[in-house]
Design a protein around this motif. Structure first.
Motif, PDB file in Angstrom:
ATOM      1  N   PRO A 159      42.810   7.531  77.255  1.00 49.21           N
ATOM      2  CA  PRO A 159      41.886   8.636  77.538  1.00 49.21           C
ATOM      3  C   PRO A 159      41.037   8.415  78.784  1.00 49.21           C
ATOM      4  CG  PRO A 159      40.939   7.237  75.858  1.00 49.21           C
ATOM      5  CD  PRO A 159      42.310   6.670  76.158  1.00 49.21           C
ATOM      6  N   THR A 173      34.152  14.463  88.617  1.00 45.06           N
ATOM      7  CA  THR A 173      34.690  14.861  87.308  1.00 45.06           C
ATOM      8  C   THR A 173      34.268  16.255  86.860  1.00 45.06           C
ATOM      9  OG1 THR A 173      32.822  13.804  86.184  1.00 45.06           O
ATOM     10  CG2 THR A 173      34.808  12.479  86.505  1.00 45.06           C
ATOM     11  N   TYR A 200      37.108  18.944  86.677  1.00 47.42           N
ATOM     12  CA  TYR A 200      38.142  18.527  85.715  1.00 47.42           C
ATOM     13  C   TYR A 200      37.651  18.704  84.277  1.00 47.42           C
ATOM     14  CZ  TYR A 200      41.133  15.429  82.966  1.00 47.42           C
ATOM     15  OH  TYR A 200      41.967  14.910  82.005  1.00 47.42           O
ATOM     16  N   LEU A 201      36.436  18.243  84.007  1.00 51.22           N
ATOM     17  CA  LEU A 201      35.914  18.309  82.639  1.00 51.22           C
ATOM     18  C   LEU A 201      35.630  19.743  82.204  1.00 51.22           C
ATOM     19  CD1 LEU A 201      33.489  15.244  82.744  1.00 51.22           C
ATOM     20  CD2 LEU A 201      35.738  15.370  81.636  1.00 51.22           C
ATOM     21  N   THR A 215      37.716  12.502  76.688  1.00 53.94           N
ATOM     22  CA  THR A 215      37.955  11.936  78.021  1.00 53.94           C
ATOM     23  C   THR A 215      36.906  10.864  78.291  1.00 53.94           C
ATOM     24  OG1 THR A 215      38.898  13.980  78.900  1.00 53.94           O
ATOM     25  CG2 THR A 215      38.001  12.410  80.501  1.00 53.94           C
ATOM     26  N   SER A 220      41.461   6.855  89.868  1.00 53.88           N
ATOM     27  CA  SER A 220      41.667   7.958  88.922  1.00 53.88           C
ATOM     28  C   SER A 220      43.131   8.123  88.532  1.00 53.88           C
ATOM     29  CB  SER A 220      41.162   9.254  89.564  1.00 53.88           C
ATOM     30  OG  SER A 220      41.535  10.388  88.819  1.00 53.88           O
ATOM     31  N   LYS A 221      43.336   8.778  87.414  1.00 54.46           N
ATOM     32  CA  LYS A 221      44.683   9.153  87.000  1.00 54.46           C
ATOM     33  C   LYS A 221      45.309  10.160  87.967  1.00 54.46           C
ATOM     34  CE  LYS A 221      45.576   8.445  82.086  1.00 54.46           C
ATOM     35  NZ  LYS A 221      44.856   7.191  81.854  1.00 54.46           N
ATOM     36  N   ASP A 234      43.480  12.440  72.624  1.00 60.24           N
ATOM     37  CA  ASP A 234      43.763  13.802  73.086  1.00 60.24           C
ATOM     38  C   ASP A 234      42.509  14.674  73.084  1.00 60.24           C
ATOM     39  OD1 ASP A 234      46.443  13.220  73.411  1.00 60.24           O
ATOM     40  OD2 ASP A 234      46.978  13.864  71.381  1.00 60.24           O
ATOM     41  N   ASN A 249      33.385  15.202  73.284  1.00 57.14           N
ATOM     42  CA  ASN A 249      34.618  15.352  74.062  1.00 57.14           C
ATOM     43  C   ASN A 249      34.601  14.571  75.387  1.00 57.14           C
ATOM     44  OD1 ASN A 249      32.963  17.051  75.614  1.00 57.14           O
ATOM     45  ND2 ASN A 249      33.770  18.907  74.637  1.00 57.14           N
ATOM     46  N   VAL A 250      33.458  13.991  75.730  1.00 51.18           N
ATOM     47  CA  VAL A 250      33.352  13.156  76.935  1.00 51.18           C
ATOM     48  C   VAL A 250      32.566  11.903  76.576  1.00 51.18           C
ATOM     49  CG1 VAL A 250      32.505  12.960  79.310  1.00 51.18           C
ATOM     50  CG2 VAL A 250      33.401  15.154  78.480  1.00 51.18           C
ATOM     51  N   TYR A 293      39.998   8.669  82.328  1.00 51.57           N
ATOM     52  CA  TYR A 293      40.361   9.554  83.439  1.00 51.57           C
ATOM     53  C   TYR A 293      40.086   8.911  84.789  1.00 51.57           C
ATOM     54  CZ  TYR A 293      40.248  13.477  86.707  1.00 51.57           C
ATOM     55  OH  TYR A 293      40.456  14.294  87.784  1.00 51.57           O
ATOM     56  N   LYS A 350      38.851  21.511  81.462  1.00 55.21           N
ATOM     57  CA  LYS A 350      39.504  21.029  80.251  1.00 55.21           C
ATOM     58  C   LYS A 350      38.772  21.452  78.976  1.00 55.21           C
ATOM     59  CE  LYS A 350      41.475  16.804  78.246  1.00 55.21           C
ATOM     60  NZ  LYS A 350      41.755  15.360  78.456  1.00 55.21           N
TER      61      LYS A 350
END
Length: 354
Positions: free
Chosen positions: A289, A168, A171-172, A269, A334-335, A266, A242-243, A291, A175
């Motif tokens: 949300p 992750t 990705y994190l 995550t 995972s998505k 939104d 945010n996580v 991931y 983002k």
């Protein structure tokens, strides 16, 4: 007297005869819901006709999906290696486990593959079976004294947490930038060593990937239920979060629910741990949300335990040295790969309802 009763109980069990070389009877198999498992695709040598016919007992400790996956691994390995297998379930009770083992001793099985009730309390009965000439292989946990076990296969929470962190990190940071605000829901209050390893490995790997973070909220829960108010309070007290990292499937499911209900999907995550029907459904939901999550490879634990027994009993080279434990990598869902998640869910329904 208990042994006699246990013997007749065991003799009433259905012995599943699994196909070896030239055998005519096979056990129906159900595809395990995972794409990354290697054990099921590795070629197993056919049993030689001159070899002694082997019977292995496979013991699980609960009537739930994860144990069905272990059992499927037992049965598939028994089929691939041409051995007979009988299945027992201790139902999470040490006395039941002991009775099952005694019954298999009386039956004269050659080996026992087991997900033990306890890393400590299960040792005496398993050692007794070994002392009477029965090989023992362990799945799912590591015994505190495994010197007599021919091999063990389980997962390690620290390694799994590290795998999630490594997966992750990019990705994190892409983002949210290189400044993550992380909330953690743990079970430090009940099993601190396991809980700390799960989120500690995750944080370690974020750091190893050069990602900066701050823990803005962390709460321990002692229950799989009634966690909605806890998560709501955590998020209310950490508006910059945010996580959200979860250390169990139960926590993952409730955190996803609360984040969506609070209209924060939104912004936040969710990273999960463990896999299940609800978790898979949440991954497939485009508005969720969540991931990714990590599944402990229960199927391969079961497969390799029986494989280890078959090879040991035939004097063949084995993957795990006697008295040792092999730690299996967890599987990321995972998505990023929703078809794989759907395949897993289809396999879940097939196995759960089979």
């Amino acid at each position: 007297m208990k042994k006699i009763v246990a013997f007749f109980l065991a003799m009433s069990m259905v012995v599943v005869m699994l196909a070896g070389c030239g055998a005519s009877q096979t056990t129906p198999t159900t595809e395990a819901p995972k794409a990354e498992t290697k054990a099921a695709t590795e070629a197993a040598p056919a049993a030689e006709t001159e070899q002694k016919e082997l019977t292995i007992a496979g013991i699980v400790f609960k009537d739930e999906f994860t144990m069905k996956m272990v059992q499927q691994g037992y049965e598939d390995a028994a089929r691939d290696y041409g051995v007979n297998i009988v299945i027992g379930n201790s139902m999470g009770d040490l006395a039941n486990e002991q009775q099952l083992v005694y019954s298999y001793i009386d039956m004269g099985v050659d080996g026992i593959a087991i997900t033990p009730y306890s890393e400590e309390a299960s040792i005496p009965i398993l050692k007794e079976a070994y002392d009477k000439g029965i090989e023992v292989a362990v799945a799912n946990i590591k015994l505190n004294d495994a010197s007599f076990v021919c091999g063990g296969f389980t997962s390690q929470d620290l390694l799994n947490g590290q795998k999630l962190g490594d997966y992750t990190a990019k990705y994190l940071s892409d983002k949210y930038g290189n400044d993550l605000k992380i909330a953690i829901m743990d079970f430090d209050a009940t099993i601190p060593e396991q809980s700390k390893a799960r989120y500690g490995g995750f944080l370690e790997e974020l750091t190893a990937n050069g990602v900066n973070y701050e823990i803005v909220a962390q709460q321990s829960s002692t229950s799989k239920n009634d966690n909605v108010p806890i998560v709501e309070a955590m998020l209310a007290g950490a508006p910059d979060c945010n996580v959200f990292y979860c250390t169990s499937a139960a926590f993952t499911n409730v955190v996803v629910q609360v984040v969506m209900n609070m209209g924060l999907a939104d912004k936040i995550t969710v990273v999960g741990y463990d896999m299940g029907e609800q978790t898979a459904t949440q991954l497939l939901d485009e508005n969720s949300p969540l991931y990714c999550t990590l599944e402990q490879d229960m199927y391969t634990m079961g497969y390799k335990a029986v494989e280890q027994l078959a090879r040991t009993l035939r004097g063949e080279e084995t993957e795990c040295p006697r008295g040792d434990t092999v730690y299996l990598e967890g599987i990321i869902h995972s998505k990023e790969d929703l078809p794989e998640v759907q395949t897993w869910l289809d396999g879940y329904y097939k196995l759960a309802n089979g």
